[in-house]
Enzyme design. Structure first.
Site, PDB file in Angstrom:
ATOM      1  N   HIS A  74      71.272  46.551  44.749  1.00 17.68           N
ATOM      2  CA  HIS A  74      69.818  46.476  44.944  1.00 17.68           C
ATOM      3  C   HIS A  74      69.235  45.429  44.006  1.00 17.68           C
ATOM      4  CE1 HIS A  74      70.230  51.058  45.802  1.00 17.68           C
ATOM      5  NE2 HIS A  74      70.464  50.379  46.906  1.00 17.68           N
ATOM      6  N   ARG A  81      72.895  51.830  59.136  1.00 20.00           N
ATOM      7  CA  ARG A  81      71.824  52.523  58.425  1.00 20.00           C
ATOM      8  C   ARG A  81      70.643  52.881  59.307  1.00 20.00           C
ATOM      9  NH1 ARG A  81      69.164  51.185  54.155  1.00 20.00           N
ATOM     10  NH2 ARG A  81      69.227  53.284  53.355  1.00 20.00           N
ATOM     11  N   ALA A 126      77.271  47.251  49.332  1.00 19.85           N
ATOM     12  CA  ALA A 126      76.532  48.152  50.217  1.00 19.85           C
ATOM     13  C   ALA A 126      75.050  48.161  49.854  1.00 19.85           C
ATOM     14  CB  ALA A 126      77.112  49.558  50.141  1.00 19.85           C
ATOM     15  N   CYS A 132      79.212  50.880  47.031  1.00 18.53           N
ATOM     16  CA  CYS A 132      79.419  49.748  46.127  1.00 18.53           C
ATOM     17  C   CYS A 132      78.205  48.818  46.109  1.00 18.53           C
ATOM     18  CB  CYS A 132      80.663  48.974  46.550  1.00 18.53           C
ATOM     19  SG  CYS A 132      80.551  48.275  48.212  1.00 18.53           S
TER      20      CYS A 132
HETATM   21  S1  SF4 Z   1      83.525  47.729  50.644  1.00 13.99           S
HETATM   22 FE1  SF4 Z   1      84.019  45.624  50.192  1.00 13.99          FE
HETATM   23  S2  SF4 Z   1      82.568  45.025  48.648  1.00 13.99           S
HETATM   24 FE2  SF4 Z   1      82.522  47.236  48.725  1.00 13.99          FE
HETATM   25  S3  SF4 Z   1      83.971  47.919  47.197  1.00 13.99           S
HETATM   26 FE3  SF4 Z   1      85.113  47.698  49.083  1.00 13.99          FE
HETATM   27  S4  SF4 Z   1      85.842  45.650  49.024  1.00 13.99           S
HETATM   28 FE4  SF4 Z   1      84.305  45.761  47.570  1.00 13.99          FE
END
Ligand code: SF4
Ligand code: SF4
Lengths: 534, 457
Positions: free
Chosen positions: A186, A88, A57, A54
């Site tokens: 990014h 990472r 991330a 996402c």
């Molecule tokens: S990990 Fe957190 S920020 Fe990423 S999609 Fe899930 S809820 Fe949303």
């Protein structure tokens, strides 16, 4: 057995027709006689198991996380923060260990009541607490999904806290639902760093000769350190690295560099472009993965500066390194020669590692990216032809203008044009240029396709990430994780190439494989012929 | 004795827990022929797959409805349906579990209704779709695990004939532990329904042909019949009734519930075996008695080393409780006891056994590693027992870590560490004792030097 479009259709026929139509545009069987297009950076099909993450991330995990002297607060429920914690493998060392927060995870740990009543107050308190306990020089706040939905105003909280604590506090609205993958994050992180950090230092000129920034290098397994070793030996003054082992302090003065090197084009090209507009600093696409690519990148850099001493020194260092590396690689090539690889990684390694594989005698027969855009496949020339859709519009471009005081043309327009003929200055040609006829380019490869392609193309090694590592290994094929390097590395630069060669060769000759024969090894290759005759 | 609770802080610094849907995934992975769909944006699914993969070293297929900005405005039903369609076609599962993430919960998605309508719409009456709301902000993976198990039973259990079977409901333990429990049950000739059973699905043997959905897991029809079993044994002491699968079976179908601790340590394993005996009248086989004797013998052999141990124990509540019991039986003092879950049961359950203790101890719930570290500092704690994140205590305070629980991502084989039953307890105890010994010998010379020769300071 190679893949033709008929075979490809057979795989895709297992999908519902709409999905089939969608996925077909993300898969290209390379034909070098025509100009080919691929669909990328569009929505993932629901229910199809993607490797994509996402925006959060991409922002916190990839770009911001490695900045070691900042405290990175995740504003959201605990999960997102936990899962993005030190995963990472971007290494960082600091002269001031007290100011290195790389191994920490800070979260506002939102609870049900925060979702209902808002989390701004809690966030403000969390900032107060971390300032009191750690006294960091700067803080970032990254939003996760619920934050945007309940309407917390991160920016306002950050501003107020900045005034209270008199340190830099940046907020990033990188909610995971934005865009279609990490890529959106990014972009958001790039914008924030240009807007608030780069150029905020008071340095006007670099102290050393040949000042450069290294962009899009995240120091996974120590890659950045190996690259820096060589660059320093040649005589470059590395002002900042974005962002592996990078720091807020260095980043502030990144504007003084004469050249920006771009390693991972996808995650950082926005900064490169903006710095060119703002300070007149050109960027050069480099690739420090693989011996030949490293050499070429070093030579291109020297050519850019055009200084004979630098060119001589570059050749000297190259010769010195080659003397060590060549025989080692030769030795491992004997093991690897003639093998084939799949190379499917995030946004640049799917391309970068092909040269290194080739040096080992391994041909890449399928490659692709998790979250790249069309320009990473087809080259930047395609940029004017990419239609912006609703998802990419959600991430606004940051408008930058020339910095009145600090803008300095580093190259005359004529010299720039001349150089562009020879080196990838402000240019990236994309993955497609290295894909040979009949090889396959896949965007956002999913689990189903992974299996199907393995069954048909039977690669000898599959370079990918941990999420498909065990599918691959269950199919009897060695996997090479190119996100985390299977806790090995560095793989960049000269010494990295040796390490990679060793790791790959060892994964072929491990006696473990003697106990395992993938099913197709004993199967006659009849299947293909029957198909043709139909 | 002194009891001490942690001061309240807003920031979670180095968390000790994950979020609810992760536990839900694990529960569903123990059901035969199942696939999981996470309703929300795809990042959560990706993160959780990676986290679970790194522990189990297995592919973890979890689909997502991949909601994006548009979905947050107009709702995610469209993606929900498409997601289910695609999973059914490509994976052909026998059952699908749908979990929610924070996003879906925040925008108020009613997955239960959506699942019902989907079934009607696609005319697949009878196809099991389990929907379990698991908002990440509402609890840790431990709560997500049990509440999903409860939803699975609620969705599948039917009125059935009473039978002689026993339901055995386990917390998230290792695959070796699952196999050990099955072995013990078999050795006592007890027919049981183990829920969940991911001993094959998350620890699959290498086979010639790769299966997209790995075989194994608790059968759907077995779960359906749990309502007719003669009793439920639920190895979970710290959970609330509202998320307890066993409590549901008791309320709804009158299945007697025996809530017992995880059989780790002599006492807890005795409880398990005796409960089985009491319910079924089975005799305890000689082999099992011998295992008990061997455990006791081993405890005697290592007691001299163990009483030097002062432990910090952390993780999911059931893991913590079990490790505390094992330690206390062996003279290792559990000085810092911590969980990321919000539960006061832990304290109540431990209070009695620790009450007589002369030493200070700390029980912390809803806590993080900065607090745990705080309590370990200069406190004599010389061993940590818990999941991999405890490596932080090793790095910062030099306290060696015995890995136990989830996740274990920095060592190989964490998913198949054996710790339950008499045999498992002994191997767990040996791991602890040997870590104490290792630590002692590494530091032996410098300690001696300081103690006897270095009188300058
Ligand atoms: S990990 Fe957190 S920020 Fe990423 S999609 Fe899930 S809820 Fe949303
Ligand atoms: S806490 Fe919520 S948003 Fe974050 S990963 Fe867990 S479910 Fe997703």
């Amino acid at each position: 057995m190679a893949i033709n479009s008929k075979k490809l259709d057979e795989i895709l026929d297992l999908y519902p027709s709409k999905v089939k139509r969608n996925r077909k545009n993300h898969i290209v069987v390379r034909d070098t006689t025509t100009v080919q297009e691929i669909e990328a950076n569009t929505r993932t099909v629901p229910g199809i198991i993607t490797n994509r993450g996402c925006a959060f991330a991409g922002c916190k995990g990839v770009v911001l996380g490695p900045l070691k002297d900042m405290i990175h607060i995740v504003h959201g429920p605990i999960g997102c923060g936990y899962y993005a914690w030190a995963t990472r493998r971007n290494k960082a060392q600091s002269d001031d260990p007290k100011n290195n927060y790389i191994s920490y995870c800070f979260s506002t740990d939102m609870q049900e009541s925060d979702i209902v009543f808002g989390g701004e107050k809690k966030l403000a308190k969390v900032i107060d607490e971390v300032v009191e306990i750690f006294h960091p020089k700067a803080i970032t706040i990254s939003a996760t999904c619920p934050v945007g939905l309940i309407g917390d105003d991160l920016n306002a909280v950050a501003k107020a806290a900045e005034a209270k604590h008199l340190i830099k506090i940046l907020s990033f609205n990188c909610e995971g639902y934005k865009g279609v993958s990490q890529s959106a994050g990014h972009h958001i992180a790039n914008n924030g760093l240009v807007e608030h950090v780069i150029g905020s230092g008071d340095m006007e000129e670099a102290s050393g000769k040949y000042p450069i920034n290294l962009l899009g290098e995240y120091n996974i397994g120590g890659d950045g350190w190996e690259i820096a070793r060589v660059l320093k030996d040649i005589g470059y003054d590395i002002i900042s690295v974005m962002t592996g082992d990078g720091s807020y302090e260095e980043l502030k003065n990144a504007h003084v560099s004469d050249l920006n090197l771009v390693q991972c084009h996808r995650s950082i090209n926005y900064i490169a472009e903006m710095l060119e507009t703002k300070y007149g600093t050109p960027w050069l696409k480099v690739n420090f993965i693989g011996v030949q690519s490293t050499i070429e990148s070093l030579r291109n850099m020297a050519l850019y500066f055009g200084d004979q001493d630098l060119i001589n020194k570059t050749e000297e260092v190259i010769a010195r390194e080659i003397a060590v590396v060549e025989s080692v690689i030769d030795q491992y090539r004997m093991i690897c020669q003639g093998k084939t690889a799949f190379c499917f990684v995030g946004g640049s390694r799917g391309h970068h590692y092909q040269g290194l594989f080739a040096e080992l005698g391994i041909e890449t027969i399928l490659a692709g990216y998790e979250f790249a855009h069309r320009d990473d496949y087809e080259g930047r020339d395609v940029l004017p032809h990419i239609k912006t859709d609703a998802d990419s519009k959600n991430i606004p471009d940051l408008k930058v203008t020339q910095d009145e005081q600090r803008f300095r043309l580093k190259l005359s327009p004529e010299r720039a044009e001349e150089l562009k003929e020879k080196i990838p200055l402000s240019q990236y040609k994309g993955l497609i240029q290295d894909m040979k006829d009949g090889t396959i380019m896949v965007d956002d490869l999913n689990h189903f396709e992974t299996e199907e392609f393995i069954k048909i193309l039977k690669p000898d090694i599959f370079a990918s990430g941990v999420k498909d590592k065990y599918v691959i290994q269950k199919m009897g094929i060695p996997s090479k994780q190119l996100h985390s390097y299977d806790y090995s590395g560095p793989y960049a630069g000269f010494r990295g190439a040796m390490k990679f060669a060793e790791d790959v060769a060892n994964s072929f000759i491990s006696p473990t494989w003697n106990f395992i024969t993938p099913p197709w090894k004993n199967e006659p290759l009849l299947e293909g012929k029957i198909e043709e005759g139909k | 004795m002194k009891k001490d609770k942690t001061g309240y802080r807003n920031v979670s610094e180095n968390p000790c827990n994950m979020c609810m849907p992760l536990g839900g995934i694990l529960a569903l992975k123990g059901i035969e022929g199942s696939m999981v769909l996470l309703h929300g944006s795809q990042g959560c699914a990706t993160y959780m797959r990676r986290t679970i993969s790194e522990h189990y070293n297995e592919p973890i297929d979890v689909a997502s409805t991949s909601l994006n900005e548009k979905g947050t405005v107009f709702g995610g039903e469209d993606n929900f349906k498409k997601g289910l369609d695609n999973i059914r076609l490509v994976y052909q599962p026998e059952i699908i579990g749908v979990l929610t993430t924070c996003l879906a919960e925040t925008i108020g998605e009613d997955i239960e209704r959506m699942a019902k309508e989907y079934i009607k719409d696609r005319e697949i009456e009878g196809f099991p779709i389990i929907s379990a709301p698991t908002p990440g902000y509402a609890g840790t993976q431990a709560e997500g695990y049990f509440s999903t198990l409860r939803k699975i039973i609620m969705g599948l259990a039917k009125e059935t004939k009473k039978n002689k079977k026993i339901n055995v409901i386990v917390p998230h333990i290792s695959t070796a532990d699952l196999r050990e429990i099955k072995r013990i049950l078999a050795s006592m000739d007890i027919e049981a329904i183990l829920l969940p059973d991911y001993s094959d699905t998350l620890d699959a043997p290498y086979t010639k042909t790769y299966e997209r959905i790995v075989s194994g897991g608790t059968k759907v029809q077995d779960i359906a019949s749990m309502s007719g079993s003669q009793a439920t044994i639920e190895m979970a002491e710290a959970i609330d009734d509202v998320i307890s699968p066993g409590a549901f079976l008791k309320q709804e179908y009158g299945v007697p519930l025996y809530r017992i601790p995880l059989p780790v340590g002599l006492k807890n394993t005795d409880i398990f075996i005796n409960t089985l005996k009491q319910i079924t009248g089975s005799v305890i086989p000689l082999d099992l008695s011998a295992e008990r004797g061997r455990l006791l013998d081993g405890m005697i052999d290592s007691h001299k080393h163990n009483f030097q141990g002062i432990a910090a124990i952390f993780g999911e509540p059931e893991h913590v409780l079990s490790a505390v019991t094992l330690c206390m039986e062996n003279g290792i003092f559990p000085q810092v006891i911590a969980t990321g879950s919000k539960t006061h049961r832990l304290e109540d359950l431990l209070y009695e056994s620790l009450a007589e203790s002369e030493q200070d101890y700390h029980i912390m719930n809803d806590t993080d590693f900065s607090h745990i570290r705080e309590k370990c500092k200069n406190s004599g704690v010389n061993i940590a027992i818990g999941h991999s994140e405890g490596k932080y205590l090793t790095e910062k305070e030099g306290i060696p870590l015995v890995r136990y629980g989830f996740p274990i991502h920095d060592r190989i084989g964490g998913q198949r560490l054996l710790s339950v039953g008499y045999t498992g307890s002994l191997s767990f105890l040996d791991r602890i004792t040997n870590t104490l010994l290792d630590h002692k010998y590494i530091n032996y010379r410098s300690t001696m030097l300081q103690k006897y020769y270095d009188t300058r300071s």
